[in-house]
Motif scaffolding. Structure first.
Motif, PDB file in Angstrom:
ATOM      1  N   ILE A 122       0.845  -1.191   0.000  1.00 33.21           N
ATOM      2  CA  ILE A 122       0.000   0.000   0.000  1.00 33.21           C
ATOM      3  C   ILE A 122       0.881   1.241   0.000  1.00 33.21           C
ATOM      4  O   ILE A 122       1.847   1.325   0.752  1.00 33.21           O
ATOM      5  CB  ILE A 122      -0.924   0.028   1.232  1.00 33.21           C
ATOM      6  CG1 ILE A 122      -1.858  -1.188   1.237  1.00 33.21           C
ATOM      7  CG2 ILE A 122      -1.753   1.313   1.252  1.00 33.21           C
ATOM      8  CD1 ILE A 122      -2.717  -1.277   2.471  1.00 33.21           C
ATOM      9  N   VAL A 123       0.541   2.194  -0.854  1.00 30.42           N
ATOM     10  CA  VAL A 123       1.233   3.488  -0.890  1.00 30.42           C
ATOM     11  C   VAL A 123       0.208   4.563  -0.585  1.00 30.42           C
ATOM     12  O   VAL A 123      -0.742   4.780  -1.343  1.00 30.42           O
ATOM     13  CB  VAL A 123       1.881   3.753  -2.266  1.00 30.42           C
ATOM     14  CG1 VAL A 123       2.653   5.077  -2.222  1.00 30.42           C
ATOM     15  CG2 VAL A 123       2.795   2.612  -2.667  1.00 30.42           C
ATOM     16  N   ILE A 138      -5.830   9.035  -2.874  1.00 27.22           N
ATOM     17  CA  ILE A 138      -5.651   8.872  -1.432  1.00 27.22           C
ATOM     18  C   ILE A 138      -4.623   7.783  -1.146  1.00 27.22           C
ATOM     19  O   ILE A 138      -3.745   7.928  -0.307  1.00 27.22           O
ATOM     20  CB  ILE A 138      -6.976   8.531  -0.740  1.00 27.22           C
ATOM     21  CG1 ILE A 138      -8.021   9.599  -1.047  1.00 27.22           C
ATOM     22  CG2 ILE A 138      -6.772   8.385   0.761  1.00 27.22           C
ATOM     23  CD1 ILE A 138      -7.629  10.983  -0.609  1.00 27.22           C
ATOM     24  N   ASN A 139      -4.742   6.676  -1.852  1.00 28.52           N
ATOM     25  CA  ASN A 139      -3.741   5.620  -1.766  1.00 28.52           C
ATOM     26  C   ASN A 139      -3.885   4.668  -2.939  1.00 28.52           C
ATOM     27  O   ASN A 139      -4.902   4.681  -3.642  1.00 28.52           O
ATOM     28  CB  ASN A 139      -3.794   4.866  -0.429  1.00 28.52           C
ATOM     29  CG  ASN A 139      -5.123   4.173  -0.188  1.00 28.52           C
ATOM     30  OD1 ASN A 139      -5.707   3.585  -1.084  1.00 28.52           O
ATOM     31  ND2 ASN A 139      -5.613   4.247   1.037  1.00 28.52           N
ATOM     32  N   VAL A 140      -2.859   3.868  -3.143  1.00 30.11           N
ATOM     33  CA  VAL A 140      -2.900   2.812  -4.148  1.00 30.11           C
ATOM     34  C   VAL A 140      -2.440   1.528  -3.471  1.00 30.11           C
ATOM     35  O   VAL A 140      -1.648   1.555  -2.523  1.00 30.11           O
ATOM     36  CB  VAL A 140      -2.004   3.130  -5.369  1.00 30.11           C
ATOM     37  CG1 VAL A 140      -2.482   4.378  -6.079  1.00 30.11           C
ATOM     38  CG2 VAL A 140      -0.544   3.313  -4.950  1.00 30.11           C
ATOM     39  N   GLY A 141      -2.950   0.406  -3.933  1.00 32.51           N
ATOM     40  CA  GLY A 141      -2.602  -0.847  -3.287  1.00 32.51           C
ATOM     41  C   GLY A 141      -2.549  -2.008  -4.262  1.00 32.51           C
ATOM     42  O   GLY A 141      -3.172  -1.978  -5.326  1.00 32.51           O
ATOM     43  N   HIS A 142      -1.776  -2.999  -3.885  1.00 28.36           N
ATOM     44  CA  HIS A 142      -1.661  -4.230  -4.671  1.00 28.36           C
ATOM     45  C   HIS A 142      -1.835  -5.410  -3.728  1.00 28.36           C
ATOM     46  O   HIS A 142      -1.095  -5.561  -2.755  1.00 28.36           O
ATOM     47  CB  HIS A 142      -0.297  -4.299  -5.368  1.00 28.36           C
ATOM     48  CG  HIS A 142      -0.080  -5.576  -6.107  1.00 28.36           C
ATOM     49  ND1 HIS A 142       1.168  -6.155  -6.268  1.00 28.36           N
ATOM     50  CD2 HIS A 142      -0.958  -6.398  -6.754  1.00 28.36           C
ATOM     51  CE1 HIS A 142       1.045  -7.265  -6.965  1.00 28.36           C
ATOM     52  NE2 HIS A 142      -0.228  -7.443  -7.268  1.00 28.36           N
ATOM     53  N   ILE A 143      -2.847  -6.232  -4.010  1.00 35.42           N
ATOM     54  CA  ILE A 143      -3.089  -7.446  -3.230  1.00 35.42           C
ATOM     55  C   ILE A 143      -2.883  -8.635  -4.160  1.00 35.42           C
ATOM     56  O   ILE A 143      -3.782  -8.999  -4.921  1.00 35.42           O
ATOM     57  CB  ILE A 143      -4.508  -7.476  -2.640  1.00 35.42           C
ATOM     58  CG1 ILE A 143      -4.808  -6.195  -1.868  1.00 35.42           C
ATOM     59  CG2 ILE A 143      -4.680  -8.702  -1.742  1.00 35.42           C
ATOM     60  CD1 ILE A 143      -6.216  -6.110  -1.331  1.00 35.42           C
ATOM     61  N   LEU A 203       4.969   7.025  -9.155  1.00 36.62           N
ATOM     62  CA  LEU A 203       4.686   8.434  -8.924  1.00 36.62           C
ATOM     63  C   LEU A 203       4.244   8.663  -7.475  1.00 36.62           C
ATOM     64  O   LEU A 203       4.691   9.615  -6.825  1.00 36.62           O
ATOM     65  CB  LEU A 203       3.601   8.923  -9.892  1.00 36.62           C
ATOM     66  CG  LEU A 203       3.997   8.986 -11.373  1.00 36.62           C
ATOM     67  CD1 LEU A 203       2.780   9.260 -12.246  1.00 36.62           C
ATOM     68  CD2 LEU A 203       5.058  10.062 -11.603  1.00 36.62           C
ATOM     69  N   MET A 204       3.388   7.793  -6.964  1.00 37.08           N
ATOM     70  CA  MET A 204       2.926   7.934  -5.590  1.00 37.08           C
ATOM     71  C   MET A 204       4.054   7.690  -4.598  1.00 37.08           C
ATOM     72  O   MET A 204       4.176   8.398  -3.585  1.00 37.08           O
ATOM     73  CB  MET A 204       1.774   6.968  -5.324  1.00 37.08           C
ATOM     74  CG  MET A 204       0.484   7.315  -6.047  1.00 37.08           C
ATOM     75  SD  MET A 204      -0.255   8.868  -5.482  1.00 37.08           S
ATOM     76  CE  MET A 204      -0.719   8.441  -3.788  1.00 37.08           C
ATOM     77  N   GLU A 205       4.907   6.707  -4.861  1.00 38.00           N
ATOM     78  CA  GLU A 205       6.004   6.374  -3.954  1.00 38.00           C
ATOM     79  C   GLU A 205       7.030   7.492  -3.861  1.00 38.00           C
ATOM     80  O   GLU A 205       7.718   7.629  -2.850  1.00 38.00           O
ATOM     81  CB  GLU A 205       6.688   5.089  -4.414  1.00 38.00           C
ATOM     82  CG  GLU A 205       5.900   3.827  -4.104  1.00 38.00           C
ATOM     83  CD  GLU A 205       6.568   2.574  -4.615  1.00 38.00           C
ATOM     84  OE1 GLU A 205       6.310   1.497  -4.069  1.00 38.00           O
ATOM     85  OE2 GLU A 205       7.359   2.659  -5.579  1.00 38.00           O
ATOM     86  N   SER A 206       7.149   8.312  -4.898  1.00 40.13           N
ATOM     87  CA  SER A 206       8.154   9.379  -4.889  1.00 40.13           C
ATOM     88  C   SER A 206       7.885  10.416  -3.802  1.00 40.13           C
ATOM     89  O   SER A 206       8.805  11.045  -3.283  1.00 40.13           O
ATOM     90  CB  SER A 206       8.201  10.069  -6.255  1.00 40.13           C
ATOM     91  OG  SER A 206       7.068  10.911  -6.451  1.00 40.13           O
ATOM     92  N   GLY A 207       6.614  10.615  -3.459  1.00 42.44           N
ATOM     93  CA  GLY A 207       6.268  11.615  -2.450  1.00 42.44           C
ATOM     94  C   GLY A 207       6.418  13.043  -2.919  1.00 42.44           C
ATOM     95  O   GLY A 207       6.275  13.982  -2.137  1.00 42.44           O
ATOM     96  N   ILE A 208       6.692  13.254  -4.195  1.00 43.97           N
ATOM     97  CA  ILE A 208       6.872  14.602  -4.751  1.00 43.97           C
ATOM     98  C   ILE A 208       5.510  15.144  -5.191  1.00 43.97           C
ATOM     99  O   ILE A 208       4.786  14.464  -5.924  1.00 43.97           O
ATOM    100  CB  ILE A 208       7.839  14.551  -5.952  1.00 43.97           C
ATOM    101  CG1 ILE A 208       9.212  14.033  -5.487  1.00 43.97           C
ATOM    102  CG2 ILE A 208       7.965  15.913  -6.619  1.00 43.97           C
ATOM    103  CD1 ILE A 208      10.167  13.737  -6.623  1.00 43.97           C
ATOM    104  N   ARG A 232       0.538  14.129 -11.088  1.00 43.44           N
ATOM    105  CA  ARG A 232       0.618  13.282 -12.285  1.00 43.44           C
ATOM    106  C   ARG A 232      -0.098  11.958 -12.059  1.00 43.44           C
ATOM    107  O   ARG A 232      -0.748  11.428 -12.961  1.00 43.44           O
ATOM    108  CB  ARG A 232       2.083  13.028 -12.657  1.00 43.44           C
ATOM    109  CG  ARG A 232       2.832  14.240 -13.191  1.00 43.44           C
ATOM    110  CD  ARG A 232       4.208  13.847 -13.692  1.00 43.44           C
ATOM    111  NE  ARG A 232       4.930  14.978 -14.223  1.00 43.44           N
ATOM    112  CZ  ARG A 232       5.850  15.667 -13.541  1.00 43.44           C
ATOM    113  NH1 ARG A 232       6.176  15.284 -12.302  1.00 43.44           N
ATOM    114  NH2 ARG A 232       6.467  16.692 -14.081  1.00 43.44           N
ATOM    115  N   ALA A 233       0.027  11.413 -10.858  1.00 44.55           N
ATOM    116  CA  ALA A 233      -0.632  10.148 -10.547  1.00 44.55           C
ATOM    117  C   ALA A 233      -2.147  10.277 -10.660  1.00 44.55           C
ATOM    118  O   ALA A 233      -2.819   9.397 -11.208  1.00 44.55           O
ATOM    119  CB  ALA A 233      -0.241   9.681  -9.143  1.00 44.55           C
TER     120      ALA A 233
END
Length: 282
Positions: free
Chosen positions: A16-17, A34-39, A143-148, A154-155
């Motif tokens: 989760i990011v 708000i967030n992105v996730g991979h299950i 893009l989300m993980e970058s925190g920029i 962009r995300a």
């Protein structure tokens, strides 16, 4: 990024990011992720679920069902996508002895209401896309993980574009012009930004010959096929250099180049300066 284990949901790590910046500093205020996730290999079937936010859910592997309130139980399979949203009760997940790989994108903002009034007219229906979406999805995660903040914007726009493509690809189109076919082909080439380019696979997917692929790319982009692919990758390399602290070796590898020296030579040839100089002067 948060990675954790929950054996009731999956026997593989769940990723989760979350949004890591103050919402007020984002330039795109009409839509936020708000967030992105991979299950991966999800085994949990969820019943009577309610949600505060909207979420786009894409299934990259496996099968199951999706039901809104007491409506029809719809089949879900590889390439399916569906929505979760406030004001309804959801029952969804893989069936008994089944699993699925789930990617989800939780979103908010007034832009969603605009979608509902125009092209997203049936949010409670499972839709199917035949095109593989993992390259686009992985980019949104990056893009989300970058925190920029600019990358968070962009995300959000990338999620909107992805959902629009999902909806459009699931609709039957009576006639497709040559120009539209060419555009789809050229857009498909961008899916190879983070992997070695495979023209044979691309030709098979679009039912064309290799000479047709070369002619189409040259006609609509002005560049030979291989050069166009390299230019796409170098454009992405510039974005990564400016917005992350990844090493040249990491960037080259992510873009499908195993030889970092070859990658650097290509970058300088196309951009005009070396990757190191580009990062330090821009």
């Amino acid at each position: 990024m948060i990675s954790y284990m929950d054996y009731k949901i999956s026997r593989q790590p769940i990723r989760i990011v979350d949004l890591m910046v103050d919402k007020s500093i984002l330039k795109v205020q009409s839509l936020r992720v708000i967030n992105v996730g991979h299950i991966p290999a999800r085994i949990h079937y969820r019943s009577h679920a309610r949600f505060t936010y909207w979420a786009v859910v894409y299934i990259s592997k496996g099968s199951g069902t999706y039901q809104v309130n007491n409506g029809e139980k719809q089949k879900v399979k590889q390439g399916s996508f569906f929505l979760l949203y406030p004001g309804a009760v959801f029952h969804y997940g893989p069936g008994e002895n089944e699993f699925w790989d789930e990617h989800y994108f939780t979103i908010e903002g007034p832009r969603i209401q605009e979608w509902l009034g125009t092209w997203l007219t049936d949010p409670g229906k499972v839709k199917q896309t035949e095109e593989e979406q993992l390259t686009r999805i992985n980019r949104i995660f990056m893009l989300m993980e970058s925190g920029i903040p600019s990358n968070i914007d962009r995300a959000a726009l990338s999620v909107e574009a992805m959902l629009l493509e999902f909806v459009m690809s699931s609709e039957s189109v009576p006639k497709i012009t040559k120009a539209e076919n060419a555009l789809a082909l050229i857009e498909a080439i961008a899916d190879y930004i983070y992997s070695p380019f495979d023209p044979r696979q691309l030709c098979e997917q679009h039912h064309i010959s290799f000479p047709t692929l070369r002619r189409t790319v040259s006609k609509y982009t002005g560049y030979p096929l291989n050069e166009y692919v390299h230019r796409l990758k170098m454009a992405e390399a510039k974005n990564i250099l400016l917005n992350t602290d990844q090493s040249l070796k990491e960037i080259a590898s992510a873009l499908g180049y195993q030889d970092v020296f070859y990658f650097s030579r290509l970058f300088k040839k196309i951009v005009g300066v070396s990757p190191k100089l580009f990062r330090s002067t821009m």
